[in-house]
Design an enzyme around this catalytic site. Structure first.
Site, PDB file in Angstrom:
ATOM      1  CE  LYS A 190      -6.245  14.163  -0.058  1.00  0.00           C
ATOM      2  NZ  LYS A 190      -6.609  12.894  -0.653  1.00  0.00           N
ATOM      3  NE  ARG A 191      -3.223  10.657   9.944  1.00  0.00           N
ATOM      4  CZ  ARG A 191      -2.929   9.792  10.905  1.00  0.00           C
ATOM      5  NH1 ARG A 191      -3.811   8.876  11.258  1.00  0.00           N
ATOM      6  NH2 ARG A 191      -1.774   9.843  11.531  1.00  0.00           N
ATOM      7  CG  HIS A 235      -2.021  -0.967   1.198  1.00  0.00           C
ATOM      8  ND1 HIS A 235      -3.268  -0.710   0.671  1.00  0.00           N
ATOM      9  CD2 HIS A 235      -2.054  -2.246   1.618  1.00  0.00           C
ATOM     10  CE1 HIS A 235      -4.028  -1.785   0.803  1.00  0.00           C
ATOM     11  NE2 HIS A 235      -3.309  -2.742   1.373  1.00  0.00           N
ATOM     12  CE  LYS A 281      -2.132  11.076   2.850  1.00  0.00           C
ATOM     13  NZ  LYS A 281      -2.844  10.154   1.945  1.00  0.00           N
ATOM     14  CE  LYS A 295     -14.186   6.154   0.871  1.00  0.00           C
ATOM     15  NZ  LYS A 295     -13.365   6.253   2.087  1.00  0.00           N
ATOM     16  CB  THR A 316     -10.024   5.050  -1.041  1.00  0.00           C
ATOM     17  OG1 THR A 316      -9.421   5.434   0.193  1.00  0.00           O
ATOM     18  CG2 THR A 316      -9.382   3.771  -1.526  1.00  0.00           C
TER      19      THR A 316
HETATM   20  C1  26V Z   1       2.190   2.158   7.933  1.00  0.00           C
HETATM   21  C2  26V Z   1       2.611   2.212   9.220  1.00  0.00           C
HETATM   22  C3  26V Z   1       4.025   2.114   9.487  1.00  0.00           C
HETATM   23  C4  26V Z   1       4.297   1.723  10.886  1.00  0.00           C
HETATM   24  C5  26V Z   1       3.518   2.531  11.867  1.00  0.00           C
HETATM   25  C6  26V Z   1       2.043   2.407  11.644  1.00  0.00           C
HETATM   26  C7  26V Z   1       1.665   2.367  10.237  1.00  0.00           C
HETATM   27  C8  26V Z   1       0.344   2.453   9.937  1.00  0.00           C
HETATM   28  C9  26V Z   1      -0.052   2.392   8.650  1.00  0.00           C
HETATM   29  C10 26V Z   1       0.865   2.245   7.653  1.00  0.00           C
HETATM   30  C11 26V Z   1       0.337   2.082   6.303  1.00  0.00           C
HETATM   31  C12 26V Z   1       0.809   3.017   5.317  1.00  0.00           C
HETATM   32  C13 26V Z   1       0.266   2.627   4.037  1.00  0.00           C
HETATM   33  C14 26V Z   1      -1.068   3.261   3.720  1.00  0.00           C
HETATM   34  O1  26V Z   1      -1.853   3.639   4.547  1.00  0.00           O
HETATM   35  N1  26V Z   1      -1.309   3.347   2.442  1.00  0.00           N
HETATM   36  C15 26V Z   1      -2.521   3.917   1.881  1.00  0.00           C
HETATM   37  O2  26V Z   1      -3.323   2.819   1.463  1.00  0.00           O
HETATM   38  C16 26V Z   1      -4.525   3.246   0.843  1.00  0.00           C
HETATM   39  C17 26V Z   1      -5.327   2.004   0.529  1.00  0.00           C
HETATM   40  O3  26V Z   1      -4.666   1.235  -0.413  1.00  0.00           O
HETATM   41  C18 26V Z   1      -4.199   4.039  -0.393  1.00  0.00           C
HETATM   42  O4  26V Z   1      -5.407   4.480  -0.979  1.00  0.00           O
HETATM   43  C19 26V Z   1      -3.324   5.227  -0.057  1.00  0.00           C
HETATM   44  O5  26V Z   1      -2.931   5.880  -1.243  1.00  0.00           O
HETATM   45  C20 26V Z   1      -2.096   4.762   0.701  1.00  0.00           C
HETATM   46  O6  26V Z   1      -1.347   5.860   1.177  1.00  0.00           O
END
Ligand code: 26V
Length: 800
Positions: A536-537, A347, A542, A648, A644
């Site tokens: 968004k975050r 992701h 972003k 929406k 995503t």
């Molecule tokens: C990574 C980490 C790293 C360690 C600490 C906690 C933590 C929590 C979440 C993440 C995930 C990062 C990846 C992510 O959120 N990707 C997003 O995924 C969406 C669904 O596929 C996508 O639409 C977004 O573009 C993408 O940034």
């Protein structure tokens, strides 16, 4: 109605006239839960009878939001439920608002998992979700003096109404200790693990209903408990504190969701969380499998484990452990089963988010798992070495253990039968960059599954008037189960009456959202102006800061020239920053300083308004997105894996101002240049500029308007706070390349796309036509389509 009254009496000892609205909400939730439970038991029986193949979706996050209205919707009982609530003297709308969001996720990744539960269930796929039952979800955001404050989000007191605790399905998870090889008299080999700490994993199941189907699935949330409430042996030895500490150490595992998003956090508690939920999940699946088949030999034929980002990667060595140590299989037999059972979705391509764990942490916390990882890594190295003729550069890039770290993504790529990206562009980047060599060796392993969203929630449920218009135009509600049928709407692209209705609906939704904002915060939105939204975050890639720079530009222009051309705008922002991400927090501060200044400035009156919406969350998105007119999807090309919310917004008739990034590329492809406000550098151009040495300073020097904007950051706004730090970061960097995300390079192009959006808005017929075309072509971004792709290409399971 009688059911609700019964729940109130039995669960709360209250009659209707004495019940609080919170109790009323919970009573309704319990009634709905009972109905789904019955269906779920039948689904499970049927799957057992048919020995159906099952999907297990492992994710550290499921951002479920609210469930009451959604479940009622799927069960086709919104009307009867509403009537019952009102007949009992409550307002249904208010009651739905009573429900706390289940905020068990950070953003897109967690919300995607929630949408997929709905779609898979609706498509009759036996799929179970697994995650942690965090006591505290994503923090609540408060803005105090323009700055973010985090408050704990205690959702379980009321949100717990959806959960059914299954004590008898508790699993034991072991941490620490030492492992020794043992050889038995018959020559066979075993493992002796001693001195470990046990943590109990107690399942709390949430029932998931599908739409127009009897299928019901489960989201299993693991709660961490200490095996002995307070260890009495320690207590009697006079070590009371130690005993209490042991309990606290176990239960802290499911205490809180890590609020970092797209950033690695090398904390041991996070690794404990990962192993805790993964180990409990694998044990639970294996236990049920053995009960059904008496052996794990056919495990891979009956199960597929989907790894949502690398966070659940430890399922790989954990399943190996069970097959080797508990079943006594050979390494080859165990690997045969494991490698056919797991699939991985990536992701993110941000290098700071790719998970790597220090060797000594893994080794001390999970000694047996560490041994297995070492063995996987060694065998992989030999295979790769043979394939690449010992080419060290390849071996280094693909290594699972390197520089005393475990690289989770490489472990996934090694073990999984399928690896997929989440948009066409993102998958291309995985193939040509992030996993280039692995792709060259095993091209068939790599797939694309473009993300999709639950269009029943994100269109039909949250935008009932638009739903009615679509049904009216298309002559049926076919689109609810066949989202592609939305294209039938396109016949009305030049139908003035339909376009006017569309505009009316937007107007109503804007008024509804404005009323909500006024109730919540007292702020009055100008509903005559275009609602231009970025929610968004908060992350530098972003580019909320690019949006802010442009607003500063507009504000300066209004001052310099009272006749400056500007279509009246309300700029709306919503964003949480990771608590430790200082730059993100500074950008939030800036957005608030700027908003205060602009909103008080007489030259902006009725032309320019800017609002930072506190505590952006799923339930806010549900009223905001239907009210939005311009959707800001402005990340630096190559950085946003998919996005995503972009989908929406599109479904709800907002037009997109965006870069060719993530799924924007596919949206733009579907609607064409003429129905999209495209701007900015493309991925290749960004990469090329980076290679050549991008100098943001030159853009600053060559564009006086841009220079004035950047200089304003240093001067600051009405509150006297200077944002010189942000200006410096853009011009000179600060332990990072100057303007790492190319804001200055894209500024002019963004400005002109903004201008074009403003001009188009002044011509409602054109705007509404564009809006209708966007809605009509959004069907491909339904989660149903994504789930069918997964089912056909990756999971190999049948579906409706
Ligand atoms: C990574 C980490 C790293 C360690 C600490 C906690 C933590 C929590 C979440 C993440 C995930 C990062 C990846 C992510 O959120 N990707 C997003 O995924 C969406 C669904 O596929 C996508 O639409 C977004 O573009 C993408 O940034």
């Amino acid at each position: 109605m009688d059911l609700i009254i019964g729940k109130l009496r039995r669960n709360f000892g209250r009659d209707v006239d004495e019940a609080t609205s919170q109790q009323m909400f919970q009573a309704c939730a319990l009634v709905v839960r009972d109905i789904i439970s019955e269906r779920q038991l039948k689904s499970a029986d049927k799957e057992r009878d048919e020995h159906a193949r099952q999907v297990h979706y492992l994710s550290m996050e499921f951002l479920m939001g609210r469930s009451l209205r959604k479940n009622a919707y799927n069960l086709g009982m919104v009307k009867p439920l509403t009537q019952a609530i009102e007949a009992l003297g409550f307002s249904a709308a208010d009651l739905f608002e009573e429900e706390p969001d289940a905020g068990l996720g950070n953003g897109g990744l967690g919300r995607l998992a929630a949408c997929y539960l709905d779609a898979a269930t609706t498509l009759d796929i036996p799929l179970t979700g697994y995650t942690i039952c965090y006591e505290l979800g994503i923090f609540k955001q408060k803005i105090v003096d323009g700055q973010q404050i985090e408050l704990p989000d205690n959702w379980l007191d009321r949100g717990g109404a959806w959960l059914i605790t299954k004590m008898d399905e508790t699993e034991e998870v072991r941490f620490g200790g030492t492992v020794k090889d043992v050889w038995y008299p018959d020559g066979s080999h075993g493992i002796d693990h001693s001195g470990y700490t046990t943590v109990l994993a107690v399942p709390r199941d949430m029932q998931i209903a599908g739409y127009k189907t009897n299928q019901a699935n489960v989201l299993r949330l693991w709660d961490a408990k200490s095996p002995t409430p307070v260890d009495m042996s320690l207590y009697s030895a006079g070590e009371y504190l130690k005993a209490v500490e042991q309990q606290a150490n176990a239960e802290v595992i499911s205490k809180v969701l890590y609020p970092e998003d797209n950033h690695r956090e090398g904390k041991s508690l996070r690794l404990k969380q990962q192993y805790f939920f993964v180990s409990a999940t694998v044990q639970s699946i294996c236990r049920k499998h053995k009960a059904e088949y008496g052996t794990l030999r056919n495990f891979h034929e009956k199960h597929v484990l989907q790894i949502n980002d690398t966070h659940p990667t430890l399922v790989i060595p954990e399943l190996m452990r069970i097959l080797l140590d508990q079943e006594g299989y050979s390494w080859e037999d165990a690997w045969y089963i494991v490698s056919r059972s797991v699939a991985y979705t990536n992701h993110t391509v941000l290098s700071e988010a790719l998970e790597r764990w220090p060797q000594d942490l893994v080794e001390s916390l999970l000694p047996r798992i560490w041994q297995i990882i070492v063995e996987i890594s060694n065998r992989y190295q030999s295979e790769l070495s043979a394939y690449w003729n010992g080419d060290q550069s390849k071996l280094e890039k693909l290594a699972i253990i390197w520089g005393h770290e475990v690289r989770m993504a490489n472990l996934c790529v090694c073990a999984c039968s399928a690896v997929n990206g989440v948009s066409a562009l993102h998958t291309e980047i995985l193939k040509t960059d992030v996993f280039k060599d692995a792709y060259q060796r095993q091209p068939d392993k790599f797939h694309n599954v473009t993300n999709g969203v639950d269009h029943r929630r994100w269109l039909s449920e949250v935008n009932p008037e638009l739903d009615a218009l679509i049904i009216d135009c298309c002559g049926s509600d076919k689109y609810l189960l066949q989202p592609d049928a939305l294209t039938e709407l396109e016949k009305f692209a030049d139908d003035a009456a339909v376009l006017e209705k569309l505009a009316d609906i937007k107007k109503h939704n804007k008024a509804r959202f404005a009323a909500w904002v006024q109730r919540e915060s007292g702020v009055l939105l100008n509903t005559d102006a275009m609602f231009d939204v970025q929610v968004k975050r908060l992350h530098e890639y972003k580019r909320q800061l690019l949006n802010a720079l442009h607003i500063i530009y507009l504000w300066q222009q209004l001052h310099a020239n009272p006749n400056f051309e500007l279509t009246p705008r309300v700029y709306l922002f919503g964003a949480k920053a990771a608590p430790g991400y200082a730059v993100a927090k500074e950008i939030i501060h800036l957005l608030n300083s700027l908003a205060d200044t602009v909103n008080k400035d007489p030259v902006c009156k009725d032309k320019l308004q800017m609002v930072f919406l506190e505590n952006y969350r799923v339930s806010m998105a549900e009223t905001l997105i239907p009210a939005s007119e311009l959707s800001e999807q402005i990340s630096t090309a190559g950085k946003e894996a998919s996005g995503t919310s972009n989908m929406k917004f599109m479904m709800n008739g907002a037009l997109t101002i965006g870069t060719l990034d993530g799924a924007n590329v596919e949206m733009h492809q579907r609607v064409g240049d003429e129905n999209f406000f495209l701007f900015g550098l493309k991925t290749e151009e960004v990469n090329e500029m980076r290679r050549r040495g991008y100098k943001s300073y030159e853009y600053y020097m060559q564009n006086p308007a841009l220079k004035a904007v950047i200089d304003q950051l240093t001067v600051g706004f009405d509150d006297g706070v200077s944002y010189a730090g942000l200006a410096k970061r853009l011009l000179f960097g600060n332990g990072c390349p100057p303007d790492e995300y190319f804001l200055l390079a894209d500024f002019e192009s963004y400005r002109s796309a903004q201008l074009s959006a403003g001009r188009t808005y002044l011509d409602p017929k054109t705007w509404n036509r564009m809006s209708l075309i966007n809605i009509a072509r959004s069907g491909i971004f339904a989660a149903d389509r994504s789930i069918r792709d997964y089912a056909d290409e990756i999971w190999h399971v049948p579906h409706r």
